[in-house]
Write an enzyme that holds these catalytic residues in place. Structure first.
Site, mmCIF file in Angstrom:
data_model
loop_
_atom_site.group_PDB
_atom_site.id
_atom_site.type_symbol
_atom_site.label_atom_id
_atom_site.label_comp_id
_atom_site.label_asym_id
_atom_site.label_seq_id
_atom_site.Cartn_x
_atom_site.Cartn_y
_atom_site.Cartn_z
ATOM 1 N N GLU A 111 0.815 -1.212 0.000
ATOM 2 C CA GLU A 111 0.000 0.000 0.000
ATOM 3 C C GLU A 111 0.849 1.262 0.000
ATOM 4 O O GLU A 111 0.553 2.230 -0.715
ATOM 5 C CB GLU A 111 -0.939 -0.016 1.216
ATOM 6 C CG GLU A 111 -1.853 -1.229 1.269
ATOM 7 C CD GLU A 111 -1.212 -2.447 1.931
ATOM 8 O OE1 GLU A 111 -1.873 -3.500 2.017
ATOM 9 O OE2 GLU A 111 -0.037 -2.351 2.372
ATOM 10 N N GLY A 170 7.145 -5.599 -6.566
ATOM 11 C CA GLY A 170 6.565 -4.261 -6.570
ATOM 12 C C GLY A 170 5.863 -3.882 -7.856
ATOM 13 O O GLY A 170 5.206 -2.828 -7.916
ATOM 14 N N ALA A 171 5.958 -4.721 -8.899
ATOM 15 C CA ALA A 171 5.353 -4.368 -10.185
ATOM 16 C C ALA A 171 3.828 -4.303 -10.098
ATOM 17 O O ALA A 171 3.202 -3.447 -10.737
ATOM 18 C CB ALA A 171 5.788 -5.358 -11.259
ATOM 19 N N ASP A 182 2.047 -3.464 -7.485
ATOM 20 C CA ASP A 182 1.700 -2.212 -6.797
ATOM 21 C C ASP A 182 1.826 -1.039 -7.761
ATOM 22 O O ASP A 182 1.002 -0.121 -7.758
ATOM 23 C CB ASP A 182 2.614 -1.990 -5.597
ATOM 24 C CG ASP A 182 2.657 -3.184 -4.658
ATOM 25 O OD1 ASP A 182 1.624 -3.876 -4.536
ATOM 26 O OD2 ASP A 182 3.716 -3.424 -4.049
#
Length: 387
Positions: free
Chosen positions: A47, A302-303, A305
């Site tokens: 988040e 992280g892609a 996100d």
């Protein structure tokens, strides 16, 4: 218990994100965790990654979370705030530590990838409806949540149920399923995630995780049949692309003063009736598919996100669904071409120009490390090449 800032009435921002952020340690070279001699410190959290990417793209954002009253907590608050994210409503816990994790450099989808989490009993796991500033959470055009938070503790799950419940003036609820089987303490995780998704307005889910969590096969349309409630459902298909289903009633998650459900009765099977049978599937809703880009991948963490951040950015700008998907792919490509969980997104004008390419040029576009720093005025012929 302390907060990191004043407790005045919160300002309204574009996006509020709630969840656990951790200090991440990235290996100095490839290899097993047992063999890596040193690590570089970074930050990671589904988040907060979204909040940071959106802030870097020019939106006003707030991250609400809970960290330990320790050096790692200091680092998280300072680093996330350094992106321009409002961190004044992050709580500090003097009794519980900030979570940390170590990972290898390999692709997370391979057997060689290792992650070691040290988050059990973390400060974030103590988040609850009574332990966060609900006004600060709701003071946004969009409230972004994920299934990771629901898995941290029963109090965290209570908090997500509170936030996804229908109520007057609710912000648009964005929910990334983020199924993480290893975090759940029992076998009810998939059912819980489905209930939470049914209470959201915009849902992101991977085709692979829908199969893993809910046993749904047969493609994105079958996932939409199981999740007819959200105004918008985005099914990610990895390197293939993504499909967005919007409501047949023409409501495409447009944002006005508030974007979420207003407390009117929901269909059976929604978050307010979690034990009911799913609502009958409506008539086929409009679906938009956009292929993923050809990317020279450095790391995949992280892609997802980043994709959500790009899609939300375009949603805040009320762009067409096709462009929302393309901005998701572009922001994901920025993260795919760096080793850490976060990357600077392309400048807005740069991203808009690429998102406006015709289908042929989009299909031949290939992006590698450093592409976000390319001269905006070079033109697509400098960036697009047949893979």
């Amino acid at each position: 218990m302390t907060a990191t800032g004043a407790r005045n009435a919160p300002d309204v921002v574009d996006v509020v994100a709630l969840g656990e952020s951790m200090v991440t340690f990235l290996p100095s070279r490839p290899g097993r965790l047992a063999d890596v001699p040193s690590f570089d410190r970074g930050i990671g959290g589904a988040e907060s990654n979204v909040a940071c990417a959106l802030a870097a793209a020019g939106h006003t954002t707030r991250w609400v979370g809970r960290v330990g009253a320790d050096g790692f907590g200091d680092h998280l608050v300072e680093a996330i705030g350094g992106y321009g994210v409002d961190v004044s409503h992050v709580r500090r816990d003097p009794r519980r530590p900030t979570g940390v994790y170590f990972r290898t450099a390999g692709d997370r989808s391979t057997d060689a990838h290792e992650v070691a989490y040290y988050r059990a009993g973390s400060a974030a796991s103590a988040m609850s409806p009574a332990g966060v500033d609900l006004d600060a959470l709701r003071a946004g055009r969009v409230l972004h949540l994920s299934g990771i938070t629901a898995a941290l503790s029963s109090d965290c799950l209570d908090l997500l149920r509170e936030l996804t419940a229908p109520r007057p003036g609710r912000p648009l609820i964005s929910f990334d399923v983020n199924h993480r089987p290893g975090l759940w303490r029992d076998t009810h995780g998939p059912e819980v995630l489905l209930d939470l998704a049914r209470g959201a307005d915009l849902v992101f889910v991977g085709e692979d995780e829908a199969e893993e969590a809910w046993g749904i096969t047969g493609g994105p349309t079958r996932i939409r049949e199981a999740l007819p409630e959200p105004h918008m459902l985005v099914v990610k298909q990895g390197a293939h692309g993504a499909v967005a289903f919007s409501e047949s009633r023409g409501q495409m998650c447009r944002l006005g003063g508030t974007g979420g459900r207003d407390g009117t009765p929901q269909a059976p099977g929604s978050a307010t009736n979690p034990r009911s049978a799913p609502a009958p599937a409506p008539a086929p809703a409009p679906a938009t598919f956009e292929p993923a880009l050809h990317v020279d991948v450095v790391a995949t963490t992280g892609a997802g996100d980043a994709f959500a951040a790009g899609f939300l950015s375009a949603t805040l700008r009320d762009l067409p669904v096709r462009d929302r998907l393309r901005h998701g792919h572009l922001t994901a490509a920025a993260t795919l071409t760096v080793p850490g969980d976060l990357a600077a997104p392309p400048a807005r004008a740069h991203a808009d120009r690429l998102a406006a390419l015709d289908d042929t040029a989009w299909g031949t576009l290939r992006l590698g490390p450093g592409w976000t720093r390319a001269d905006e005025h070079e033109g697509p012929e400098k960036e697009a090449r047949t893979p």
